[in-house]
Write a protein that holds these residues in place. Structure first.
Motif, PDB file in Angstrom:
ATOM      1  N   LEU A 155      41.418  38.800  47.497  1.00 42.45           N
ATOM      2  CA  LEU A 155      40.304  38.968  46.709  1.00 42.45           C
ATOM      3  C   LEU A 155      39.495  37.956  47.107  1.00 42.45           C
ATOM      4  O   LEU A 155      38.019  38.168  47.280  1.00 42.45           O
ATOM      5  CB  LEU A 155      40.593  38.927  45.315  1.00 42.45           C
ATOM      6  CG  LEU A 155      41.421  40.025  44.827  1.00 42.45           C
ATOM      7  CD1 LEU A 155      41.731  39.946  43.324  1.00 42.45           C
ATOM      8  CD2 LEU A 155      41.053  41.275  45.213  1.00 42.45           C
ATOM      9  N   ALA A 156      39.671  36.766  47.439  1.00 41.28           N
ATOM     10  CA  ALA A 156      38.921  35.706  47.647  1.00 41.28           C
ATOM     11  C   ALA A 156      38.572  35.961  49.312  1.00 41.28           C
ATOM     12  O   ALA A 156      37.079  35.885  49.329  1.00 41.28           O
ATOM     13  CB  ALA A 156      39.327  34.134  47.682  1.00 41.28           C
ATOM     14  N   ARG A 157      39.111  36.477  50.136  1.00 39.75           N
ATOM     15  CA  ARG A 157      38.670  36.817  51.574  1.00 39.75           C
ATOM     16  C   ARG A 157      37.507  38.005  51.254  1.00 39.75           C
ATOM     17  O   ARG A 157      36.689  37.906  52.418  1.00 39.75           O
ATOM     18  CB  ARG A 157      40.076  37.395  52.125  1.00 39.75           C
ATOM     19  CG  ARG A 157      39.786  37.591  53.567  1.00 39.75           C
ATOM     20  CD  ARG A 157      41.001  38.147  54.282  1.00 39.75           C
ATOM     21  NE  ARG A 157      40.696  39.247  55.376  1.00 39.75           N
ATOM     22  CZ  ARG A 157      41.655  40.075  55.773  1.00 39.75           C
ATOM     23  NH1 ARG A 157      42.827  40.180  54.871  1.00 39.75           N
ATOM     24  NH2 ARG A 157      41.458  40.919  56.563  1.00 39.75           N
ATOM     25  N   GLN A 158      37.627  38.779  50.419  1.00 41.80           N
ATOM     26  CA  GLN A 158      36.720  39.937  50.290  1.00 41.80           C
ATOM     27  C   GLN A 158      35.389  39.395  49.821  1.00 41.80           C
ATOM     28  O   GLN A 158      34.230  40.267  49.629  1.00 41.80           O
ATOM     29  CB  GLN A 158      37.044  41.017  49.382  1.00 41.80           C
ATOM     30  CG  GLN A 158      38.673  41.565  49.868  1.00 41.80           C
ATOM     31  CD  GLN A 158      39.012  42.657  48.756  1.00 41.80           C
ATOM     32  OE1 GLN A 158      38.604  42.873  47.723  1.00 41.80           O
ATOM     33  NE2 GLN A 158      40.123  43.361  49.065  1.00 41.80           N
ATOM     34  N   GLN A 159      35.066  38.185  49.425  1.00 35.98           N
ATOM     35  CA  GLN A 159      33.770  37.686  49.020  1.00 35.98           C
ATOM     36  C   GLN A 159      32.710  37.934  49.840  1.00 35.98           C
ATOM     37  O   GLN A 159      31.553  38.038  49.731  1.00 35.98           O
ATOM     38  CB  GLN A 159      34.019  36.435  48.459  1.00 35.98           C
ATOM     39  CG  GLN A 159      34.811  36.156  47.122  1.00 35.98           C
ATOM     40  CD  GLN A 159      34.961  34.737  46.949  1.00 35.98           C
ATOM     41  OE1 GLN A 159      34.416  33.793  47.214  1.00 35.98           O
ATOM     42  NE2 GLN A 159      35.836  34.619  45.688  1.00 35.98           N
ATOM     43  N   ILE A 160      33.025  37.846  51.315  1.00 36.83           N
ATOM     44  CA  ILE A 160      31.987  37.844  52.067  1.00 36.83           C
ATOM     45  C   ILE A 160      31.172  39.331  52.126  1.00 36.83           C
ATOM     46  O   ILE A 160      30.164  39.431  52.759  1.00 36.83           O
ATOM     47  CB  ILE A 160      32.554  37.833  54.009  1.00 36.83           C
ATOM     48  CG1 ILE A 160      33.723  38.919  54.146  1.00 36.83           C
ATOM     49  CG2 ILE A 160      33.290  36.496  53.901  1.00 36.83           C
ATOM     50  CD1 ILE A 160      34.103  39.195  55.659  1.00 36.83           C
ATOM     51  N   ILE A 161      31.738  40.375  51.626  1.00 33.93           N
ATOM     52  CA  ILE A 161      31.432  41.685  51.613  1.00 33.93           C
ATOM     53  C   ILE A 161      29.954  41.664  50.533  1.00 33.93           C
ATOM     54  O   ILE A 161      28.906  42.160  50.874  1.00 33.93           O
ATOM     55  CB  ILE A 161      32.091  42.719  50.858  1.00 33.93           C
ATOM     56  CG1 ILE A 161      33.298  42.986  51.789  1.00 33.93           C
ATOM     57  CG2 ILE A 161      31.510  43.874  50.563  1.00 33.93           C
ATOM     58  CD1 ILE A 161      34.462  43.769  51.348  1.00 33.93           C
ATOM     59  N   SER A 162      30.041  40.648  49.620  1.00 36.01           N
ATOM     60  CA  SER A 162      28.905  40.666  48.522  1.00 36.01           C
ATOM     61  C   SER A 162      28.172  39.453  48.719  1.00 36.01           C
ATOM     62  O   SER A 162      27.214  39.324  47.703  1.00 36.01           O
ATOM     63  CB  SER A 162      29.547  40.733  47.174  1.00 36.01           C
ATOM     64  OG  SER A 162      30.631  41.872  46.793  1.00 36.01           O
TER      65      SER A 162
END
Length: 288
Positions: A155-162
């Motif tokens: 989930l931390a890795r997905q922060q680049i999306i937002s």
């Protein structure tokens, strides 16, 4: 080689520094062994630096190389020393070194475009927490604390999306991944709904490669990522993950090959609108 950049990834900066140092050495006509001898260094030290096989570049080492290579321009020297200092910083993903086997999250953070082909799973950047946990439970024997830790890292890795300047994501998912009931119907329905929601974002394109296509160019190689960066000084990378290792490809021929494969499967896939409608139909079927 231009050195100015807004890239925030320490890993990308270190890679650029390695390339710049190699270019300077070649320009002054020295071999790596000759340069190391003049600095009284281990013969392999410069080779490791130029191959980006180092973790925390030392500014005093960079100054020694710049002196040896005859770099007197203060602006150029300071740009390289800044790269060295900034590449020593810890990326956010360093807090999850127990989870991540490679620097993929940091390369993703520095990318301007990420192209992903996934054959068996929903791509990691679009996974829900429940789906990720189900994948981990099915793949190997792990304790719940370990699974939770890995879910948090994903989930931390997905922060680049937002973030304010997100990379462009272009994703092709084999339809087989959509039909696999990972975690059961409820988890899979929520996962498909999440992918549909993500596909409405202006920086995200999702396409489904239908089963009706049959054999296709990516079948023999499996899932892969192509990462492109904002500066031409940072060449693209191909990333593939195996059960035991992570593989990085970066030669021009390798990049051409995987770029062609991605273009081919993208051309065979449903259009973005058709893909959303297809996934929505699967959601309806699961609800029934």
């Amino acid at each position: 080689m231009r050195l100015e950049s807004q890239v925030s990834s320490p890993t990308v900066k270190r890679r650029r520094l390695s390339a710049a140092l190699r270019q300077l050495r070649v320009e002054c006509g020295l071999t790596a062994a000759e340069a190391a001898k003049q600095l009284d260094w281990d013969p392999s030290k410069i080779t490791r630096m130029e191959r980006d096989e180092w973790k925390r570049p030392a500014p005093h080492d960079i100054r020694g190389l710049l002196d040896l290579y005859g770099v007197t321009d203060e602006r150029r020297r300071e740009a390289l020393l800044t790269l060295a200092r900034e590449s020593r910083q810890r990326g956010w993903w360093a807090d999850y070194q127990d989870v991540f086997r490679s620097s993929l999250p940091d390369f993703e953070a520095g990318a301007s475009m990420i192209r992903s082909y996934e054959a068996l799973l929903i791509p990691g950047l679009l996974q829900t927490a429940e789906y990720t946990a189900a994948v981990l439970r099915g793949g190997q024997v792990l304790g719940e604390a370990v699974i939770e830790r890995r879910v948090q890292a994903r989930l931390a890795r997905q922060q680049i999306i937002s973030r304010e300047d997100p990379p462009e994501l272009v994703i092709v998912i084999d339809e087989a991944a959509l039909h696999r009931m990972t975690g059961g119907a409820g988890v899979m329905r929520a996962q498909l709904e999440h992918v549909i929601d993500m596909a409405t974002r202006p920086n995200i394109t999702v396409q489904v490669l239908p089963l009706s296509v049959g054999s296709h160019p990516a079948m023999t190689g499996g899932a892969f990522l192509i990462l492109d960066f904002p500066s031409p000084d940072d060449p693209s990378l191909v990333y593939m993950e195996t059960a035991t290792d992570d593989l990085w490809l970066e030669t021009p021929e390798e990049l051409r090959r995987y770029t062609l494969i991605f273009s081919q499967v993208q051309g065979l896939a449903l259009s973005p609108d058709e893909s959303v409608h297809h996934m929505a139909a699967l959601v309806d079927r699961l609800e029934r």
